[in-house]
Design an enzyme around this catalytic site. Sequence first.
Site, mmCIF file in Angstrom:
data_model
loop_
_atom_site.group_PDB
_atom_site.id
_atom_site.type_symbol
_atom_site.label_atom_id
_atom_site.label_comp_id
_atom_site.label_asym_id
_atom_site.label_seq_id
_atom_site.Cartn_x
_atom_site.Cartn_y
_atom_site.Cartn_z
ATOM 1 N N ASP A 92 0.872 -1.241 0.287
ATOM 2 C CA ASP A 92 -0.002 0.054 -0.134
ATOM 3 C C ASP A 92 0.987 1.132 -0.093
ATOM 4 O O ASP A 92 1.950 1.163 0.499
ATOM 5 C CB ASP A 92 -0.908 -0.204 1.074
ATOM 6 C CG ASP A 92 -2.017 1.048 1.143
ATOM 7 O OD1 ASP A 92 -2.272 1.453 -0.261
ATOM 8 O OD2 ASP A 92 -2.945 0.918 1.739
ATOM 9 N N ASP A 127 -3.316 7.307 -3.759
ATOM 10 C CA ASP A 127 -4.552 7.938 -3.952
ATOM 11 C C ASP A 127 -4.695 8.957 -2.890
ATOM 12 O O ASP A 127 -4.081 9.225 -1.943
ATOM 13 C CB ASP A 127 -5.606 7.087 -3.935
ATOM 14 C CG ASP A 127 -5.599 6.132 -2.576
ATOM 15 O OD1 ASP A 127 -4.489 5.847 -2.242
ATOM 16 O OD2 ASP A 127 -6.673 5.588 -2.020
ATOM 17 N N CYS A 277 -10.236 -24.933 18.386
ATOM 18 C CA CYS A 277 -9.428 -25.077 17.393
ATOM 19 C C CYS A 277 -8.026 -25.498 17.664
ATOM 20 O O CYS A 277 -7.812 -25.758 18.849
ATOM 21 C CB CYS A 277 -9.348 -23.638 16.404
ATOM 22 S SG CYS A 277 -8.362 -22.350 17.638
ATOM 23 N N CYS A 280 -6.506 -23.461 20.314
ATOM 24 C CA CYS A 280 -7.048 -23.591 21.883
ATOM 25 C C CYS A 280 -6.711 -24.874 22.495
ATOM 26 O O CYS A 280 -7.053 -24.881 23.821
ATOM 27 C CB CYS A 280 -8.604 -23.388 21.694
ATOM 28 S SG CYS A 280 -8.993 -21.409 21.157
HETATM 29 N N1 GUN Z 1 -5.971 1.752 3.344
HETATM 30 C C1 GUN Z 1 -7.283 1.864 3.944
HETATM 31 N N2 GUN Z 1 -8.046 2.703 3.279
HETATM 32 C C2 GUN Z 1 -7.481 3.058 2.080
HETATM 33 C C3 GUN Z 1 -7.452 3.843 0.995
HETATM 34 O O1 GUN Z 1 -8.685 4.532 0.750
HETATM 35 N N3 GUN Z 1 -6.348 3.985 0.095
HETATM 36 C C4 GUN Z 1 -5.395 3.158 0.405
HETATM 37 N N4 GUN Z 1 -4.518 3.268 -0.567
HETATM 38 N N5 GUN Z 1 -5.085 2.665 1.278
HETATM 39 C C5 GUN Z 1 -6.028 2.415 2.247
HETATM 40 ZN ZN ZN Z 2 -9.755 -21.480 19.017
#
Ligand code: GUN
Ligand code: ZN
Length: 667
Positions: A92, A127, A277, A280
């Site tokens: 990201d 963005d 699970c 646990c």
């Molecule tokens: N992570 C959570 N929301 C967003 C978003 O709107 N844009 C980007 N690039 N990462 C995010």
């Molecule tokens: Zn569990």
Amino acid sequence: MGDFEVLERDGLARIARLSTPHGRIETPALLPVVHPDPARQPVAPSEFRDRLGLRALITSAYITWRTPPLRTEAERRGIHGLVRFDGPVMTDSGAFQQHAYGSVEVSPSEILEFQQRIGSDIATVLDVFTEPEAPHDVAASALRETRERARSARTARTGLLAVPVQGGTFPDLRSESARSASELGDVLAVGGVVPLLEQYRFVELARVLAAVRPHLTAGSAVHLFGTGHPMTFAFAALFGVDLIDSSAYHKFARRGSLLFPEGTVAIDDLREEICHCYLCREEPLREVARRPPEERERRIAHHNLLVSAEEMARVRQAIREGTLWELAERRATAHPALRAGLAEVYRHSEAFLPTEPESRRAFRAVVAESLGRPAAVRFARRLAEFVADESRREPIPRVGLTPEFLGRLPLADRSGSPIRWSTDTPFGPVPLELTEVYPVGPFLGPAEFERPLGRRSPSELSRELEERSELDVDLEHDWSDEWTRLQVEALLGFQYGREVARRLVPAVRGERSRRTGRLRRLTAEEGPAFVVGDDGVPRPTYRGGLRLLPCLPGRRGRVVVGDDAVPFVRAGRSLFARFVVEADASLVPDSSALLVDRNDELLGVGRLVLAPHEMRQLHRGVAVRVTSHPGASEPPEPLGPEGAGPEAPGADGDVRPPERSFIPSRR
Ligand code: GUN
Ligand code: ZN
């Protein structure tokens, strides 16, 4: 554009494959958000890959870039070396930090170039995060900026690119953003929704997704930024979200919260062992609660991730079964806010109808709103057309609505005038001839299980109907041919229009299952022409297709096959999307279609895997599976004597069951 292939689907949701340089991602997939610094990862990526089957992750290129030791390490060893994971890594760009801290100090081209340099499999455009409270002009100019950045990024980037969709809470901007992202992105990432998720504003989230989804190309994967809570996975998948990231598994763990698809539980409130699970069993949650803070957080995060991975698998299973609406409705009971969000979904059936399958194996009502699913909306519309200028008797109650009684009702009164019956169904009054059609036929709601409805004997039912209708009713006699003819005409008329039905009816004879009395086959002189499944939909065989073809004008009911694929389709091989020349836009997934060459010669009959618009947008994968073709072997004798009715395997005329049918028989 990217290498994206749809394999199976349930409405907008897809089981698909996205190929990346570090392997394929099978969707819908959960991408855990991991810190680029391995010391700050509560669960090591190799561990969640090996123990939870999570094969891809997302990390922050921005945090890596702005933290000198991490940046140096990433530049030296690549992002995979830094986070210690050799599967697909999405990065990201920092827009989320802009939301959290107000600004980021990196330029869009710099962070994109950095993602390229460190070998990200899916790089994200930087963005402009638009808050839900942003006014229209602010959201619009942020959108323009995001679009410009995406254009430059596309030119600069050689690998897969995620293009965010912004636009705040304005449907016009969201749609516009979705359209322009579709021209550029391999992954279309719906952003700006974290505040909606955090504040449980699921109604607004549904509106955003309904505005976005119809404008996203089917050829790219859809990502939703920030849906970490497993109770929301089915909701997101319903809108066709293919990639879901989760930082919630860790964030909730920091405050001692356990995530479940049914809601959140504080670990300190646990008085019972509610989970068995493998984690646990190693160490029960109530002991985890007493661990030192860091250890406790790590264990809870691991547990949350396990529960999330499991829920994602359930979502995929539901897509394969065609039961995603049921799962989403059950999950919506986790919280009233989610229930409100789901209620909003039914107000946007237009977003769902183009990909809503012709039918599914069952229609189980889970909540009152279930009756507003797109399948019901489509049925109501088709029905309104079908009965447009008809008068019918007061509907009879849905008592004993088993097919074996239907054909025994009188079709004329004592003076010989025709009578047309309809019956009360959960979807409103429906002509009796159509009560086997999806969604009415396969409908299951609580009423189906209440005594004495449906438990009356034929003679009790006869008496009751005689009293109500002042007719002679004898439900103990046998099928009337008149009723069968009426039903054949109605099934064909509902599917193809009354005019087409009138032309076909003289040529075909309805045949019933001896065992259930259901109409199973429409047979012409030369053999079976249509097979009627449990969904009440008449599906043509190759021979039926030959009869149907001249009745349907223009390109109706057809998929036109490109020259290169003609011999393959004729031999019964699947038709791939890239060989589709044209497809009737009124067809939907799972529709039966006539496969013709450019000269309108019938090559075969098949069932759609993709909606017509998706055939244009996807470059890979199967568009139509052939179910019947001229080379198919002769069908066995129809309606054999002992139990070898049309339900017997292999006795479906010359119709080969598709590899995946939404309508397996109820054996
Ligand atoms: N992570 C959570 N929301 C967003 C978003 O709107 N844009 C980007 N690039 N990462 C995010
Ligand atoms: Zn569990």
